[in-house]
Design a protein around this motif. Structure first.
Motif, PDB file in Angstrom:
ATOM      1  N   ASP B 159       0.877  -1.166   0.000  1.00 50.70           N
ATOM      2  CA  ASP B 159       0.000   0.000   0.000  1.00 50.70           C
ATOM      3  C   ASP B 159       0.925   1.230   0.000  1.00 50.70           C
ATOM      4  O   ASP B 159       1.710   1.409   0.943  1.00 50.70           O
ATOM      5  N   PRO B 161       0.868   4.599   0.618  1.00 54.12           N
ATOM      6  CA  PRO B 161       1.060   5.467   1.795  1.00 54.12           C
ATOM      7  C   PRO B 161       1.629   4.727   3.002  1.00 54.12           C
ATOM      8  O   PRO B 161       2.373   5.312   3.800  1.00 54.12           O
ATOM      9  N   SER B 162       1.312   3.431   3.126  1.00 54.19           N
ATOM     10  CA  SER B 162       1.894   2.661   4.228  1.00 54.19           C
ATOM     11  C   SER B 162       3.397   2.485   4.015  1.00 54.19           C
ATOM     12  O   SER B 162       4.180   2.549   4.970  1.00 54.19           O
ATOM     13  N   LEU B 166       6.346   3.410   6.660  1.00 53.03           N
ATOM     14  CA  LEU B 166       7.298   2.432   7.207  1.00 53.03           C
ATOM     15  C   LEU B 166       8.742   2.795   6.869  1.00 53.03           C
ATOM     16  O   LEU B 166       9.647   2.590   7.682  1.00 53.03           O
ATOM     17  N   GLU B 239       6.636  -6.992  11.391  1.00 51.44           N
ATOM     18  CA  GLU B 239       5.202  -6.789  11.632  1.00 51.44           C
ATOM     19  C   GLU B 239       4.696  -5.563  10.859  1.00 51.44           C
ATOM     20  O   GLU B 239       3.617  -5.580  10.261  1.00 51.44           O
ATOM     21  N   THR B 240       5.488  -4.504  10.893  1.00 55.64           N
ATOM     22  CA  THR B 240       5.100  -3.290  10.166  1.00 55.64           C
ATOM     23  C   THR B 240       5.067  -3.543   8.662  1.00 55.64           C
ATOM     24  O   THR B 240       4.158  -3.080   7.957  1.00 55.64           O
ATOM     25  N   GLN B 242       4.491  -6.381   7.201  1.00 58.55           N
ATOM     26  CA  GLN B 242       3.341  -7.232   6.920  1.00 58.55           C
ATOM     27  C   GLN B 242       2.049  -6.413   6.908  1.00 58.55           C
ATOM     28  O   GLN B 242       1.181  -6.608   6.045  1.00 58.55           O
ATOM     29  N   ALA B 243       1.928  -5.495   7.859  1.00 63.61           N
ATOM     30  CA  ALA B 243       0.709  -4.682   7.952  1.00 63.61           C
ATOM     31  C   ALA B 243       0.593  -3.691   6.799  1.00 63.61           C
ATOM     32  O   ALA B 243      -0.471  -3.103   6.593  1.00 63.61           O
ATOM     33  N   SER B 244       1.659  -3.506   6.058  1.00 59.67           N
ATOM     34  CA  SER B 244       1.659  -2.553   4.943  1.00 59.67           C
ATOM     35  C   SER B 244       1.415  -3.225   3.601  1.00 59.67           C
ATOM     36  O   SER B 244       1.333  -2.549   2.574  1.00 59.67           O
ATOM     37  N   CYS B 245       1.332  -4.547   3.605  1.00 62.07           N
ATOM     38  CA  CYS B 245       1.150  -5.290   2.355  1.00 62.07           C
ATOM     39  C   CYS B 245      -0.335  -5.472   2.061  1.00 62.07           C
ATOM     40  O   CYS B 245      -1.145  -5.646   2.970  1.00 62.07           O
ATOM     41  N   LEU B 246      -0.671  -5.476   0.794  1.00 59.34           N
ATOM     42  CA  LEU B 246      -2.068  -5.619   0.388  1.00 59.34           C
ATOM     43  C   LEU B 246      -2.527  -7.062   0.510  1.00 59.34           C
ATOM     44  O   LEU B 246      -1.780  -7.995   0.197  1.00 59.34           O
TER      45      LEU B 246
END
Lengths: 270, 281
Positions: B159, B161-162, B166, B239-240, B242-246
């Motif tokens: 994503d 903006p994510s 990061l 973790e960050t 992973q949370a930024s992946c679509l």
């Protein structure tokens, strides 16, 4: 008469205590709070207890509403997938931490507060989730103030303080009614203002310092106050209480934890 | 280039230097040469395809005419070098210069060092090893050996903006002090970017890799991230990331939109071209 306007405390009791102490030095006679007492920070119950014990009138913020009603904001709350992920972690933590009586209190908070020609809201008169950004279209901004029937609209939510003057606004209305000739009416709108109080507990101006507003009703004068406090205590509490450690890093850098308005034309549809 | 091997014989160039000094960038200036067979080796970079070294990927993507070899192929290549071949061996900061197996080969040894060090006659490990010093980026060489973390990202699409958040956090030290970051990231419009950060240099550099857009499912070409720093918190960083992946669902939505967008743009281009041709006719 001096008023203090505070907003967006977000469970940061250290910042709130420092701001209340600073307000005392400014000899403000009344304090108004624009909501977001909870969310992201490690002391939501303590912040609410402090606001209640001091008898500070407060609006309901978007985070206060989410803790009462659950998460149901539209996409405007989060600028990125990562921010949304972190926002949900913070909501889950706060939802477990909050005391029942605190949740009940948050449910009683009004959307707007009024005092004479002043109006106080969290986001906008339309919604706790709507951002009144300084770059918002002038007509739309004026409409928000006029809707409150006030001259000065105090808001928070963006975490960046500002004062916007809406002056020399001339509205022209042409009415072309059936079976009558066209008529035109002119309206001159007196000076209106939007004043954003920034954030006590979650600033986004590149420094960890808390911000709030002192407003002199006699002189119509706005003073932005920036208050240093022991933010490292809050950072440590974030880690100790099991919130994501990245919140501590972002607080120390003066970066908002997750939410960030980036579209001044967006109207929340929740 | 011509002064390297005036006799047209195979040439081997070893390039060393601290992290972020510009080793790959310096080598890249020679990799567009179409007159010689070109080879690139980054020893000790690992051979597992899932955790491919970013430098190897970058060279492979940017210079398709260059043969990128791994450690297991190196000995065979060096013993049987094609005529007029040029071999560039990039020596990572984590390798002991004095113990390099290539030191005994007839080769050119280039150390890329901070400008102030390049002008000194005083000794350093670079001075004693290299037969040529080149001034690189104006950075401080680390005093002690930093940590090195590599994370495979193949198949992940970020994503945008994510990704920006990061990268700001990692390079800002949220997961430990960072002196170097380089990575290849896939974005939902099908493009891949090479991203580069060096402590002491301004900003984060984004370079679009000229690759075929990946707009049908998860990309299969290799991508990843390398971070050099101290006390790095890899679990939190992962973790960050992973949370930024679509998710599959979001990626499918994005790719459908971009395919429609590019198809419409292509259609407009075709019409414009036809109209132009008609008016010319």
């Amino acid at each position: 008469m001096k008023l203090a306007v505070i907003s967006c405390i977000h469970g940061n009791i250290e910042a709130l205590d420092a701001v209340l102490a600073d307000i005392d030095t400014q000899k403000a006679e009344e304090i108004y709070c624009l909501g977001d007492l909870v969310g992201y920070g490690p002391y939501p119950n303590e912040v609410v207890e402090k606001i209640r014990s001091r008898g500070i009138p407060s609006c309901q913020g978007c985070w206060d509403e989410d803790i009462v009603d659950g998460l149901n904001a539209c996409e405007c709350s989060y600028p990125s997938q990562l921010a949304e992920y972190r926002g949900h972690l913070a909501h889950e933590w706060t939802d477990k931490e909050i005391h029942p009586e605190v949740r009940e209190y948050l449910a009683t908070l009004p959307i707007t507060l009024k005092k004479d020609n002043l109006c106080f809201v969290h986001g906008s008169p339309n919604s706790q989730h709507e951002y009144l950004l300084p770059s918002m279209d002038g007509f739309a901004a004026l409409e928000r103030v006029l809707a409150t029937d006030a001259d000065v609209l105090f808001c928070g939510h963006t975490h960046v303080p500002y004062e916007r003057k809406l002056e020399n606004a001339a509205l022209s209305v042409k009415v072309n009614a059936v079976e009558s000739s066209e008529t035109e009416q002119q309206f001159q709108v007196p000076l209106k203002r939007i004043i954003n109080a920034g954030s006590v507990g979650e600033p986004r101006h590149g420094r960890p310092n808390a911000t709030y507003i002192i407003y002199d009703t006699d002189a119509a004068q706005v003073t932005l106050r920036e208050v240093e406090y022991d933010y490292e205590k809050t950072c440590q509490a974030i880690i100790d209480k099991g919130l994501p450690p990245i919140f501590a890093w972002r607080l120390a850098k003066g970066m908002e934890f997750a939410e960030l308005a980036d579209d001044p034309t967006h109207v929340c549809e929740r | 280039m011509s002064d390297l091997n005036p006799l047209g014989t195979p040439g081997i160039t070893l390039v060393a230097g601290p992290p972020g000094i510009g080793k790959t960038t310096w080598i890249s200036q020679f990799l567009s040469d179409s007159n010689h067979p070109l080879f690139y080796l980054c020893p000790g970079a690992g051979t597992e395809t899932s955790t491919e070294a970013i430098d190897r990927l970058r060279v492979g993507y940017c210079f398709p005419q260059v043969t990128v070899i791994d450690d297991s192929q190196a000995a065979d290549l060096l013993m049987n070098l094609p005529n007029q071949a040029q071999v560039y061996i990039e020596v990572g900061f984590h390798l002991d210069l004095a113990a390099l197996p290539f030191n005994e080969l007839p080769c050119r040894k280039v150390a890329i060092v901070p400008p102030e060090l390049a002008q000194l006659t005083a000794q350093s490990e670079w001075h004693s090893w290299a037969n040529e010093l080149v001034a690189g980026n104006n950075i401080q060489a680390p005093n002690n050996i930093p940590e090195f973390r590599r994370m495979a990202l193949t198949g992940q699409v970020f994503d945008p903006p994510s990704l920006e958040v990061l990268l700001t956090e990692i390079t800002g030290g949220a997961y430990g002090p960072v002196i170097r970051l380089k990575g290849i990231f896939e974005l939902p419009d099908g493009q891949a970017f090479y991203i580069d950060f060096v402590e002491g240099l301004e900003g984060i550099e984004y370079t679009e890799l000229k690759l075929v857009r990946s707009l049908k499912g998860r990309p299969t070409r290799l991508s990843g991230l390398e971070v050099v720093g101290h006390s790095l918190q890899q679990t939190a960083m992962a973790e960050t990331l992973q949370a930024s992946c679509l998710s599959d669902e979001l990626l499918t939505q994005y790719q459908r939109q971009y395919r429609q967008h590019y198809k419409a743009a292509q259609s407009t281009d075709d019409k414009t071209t036809n109209q132009t041709e008609e008016s010319v006719a």
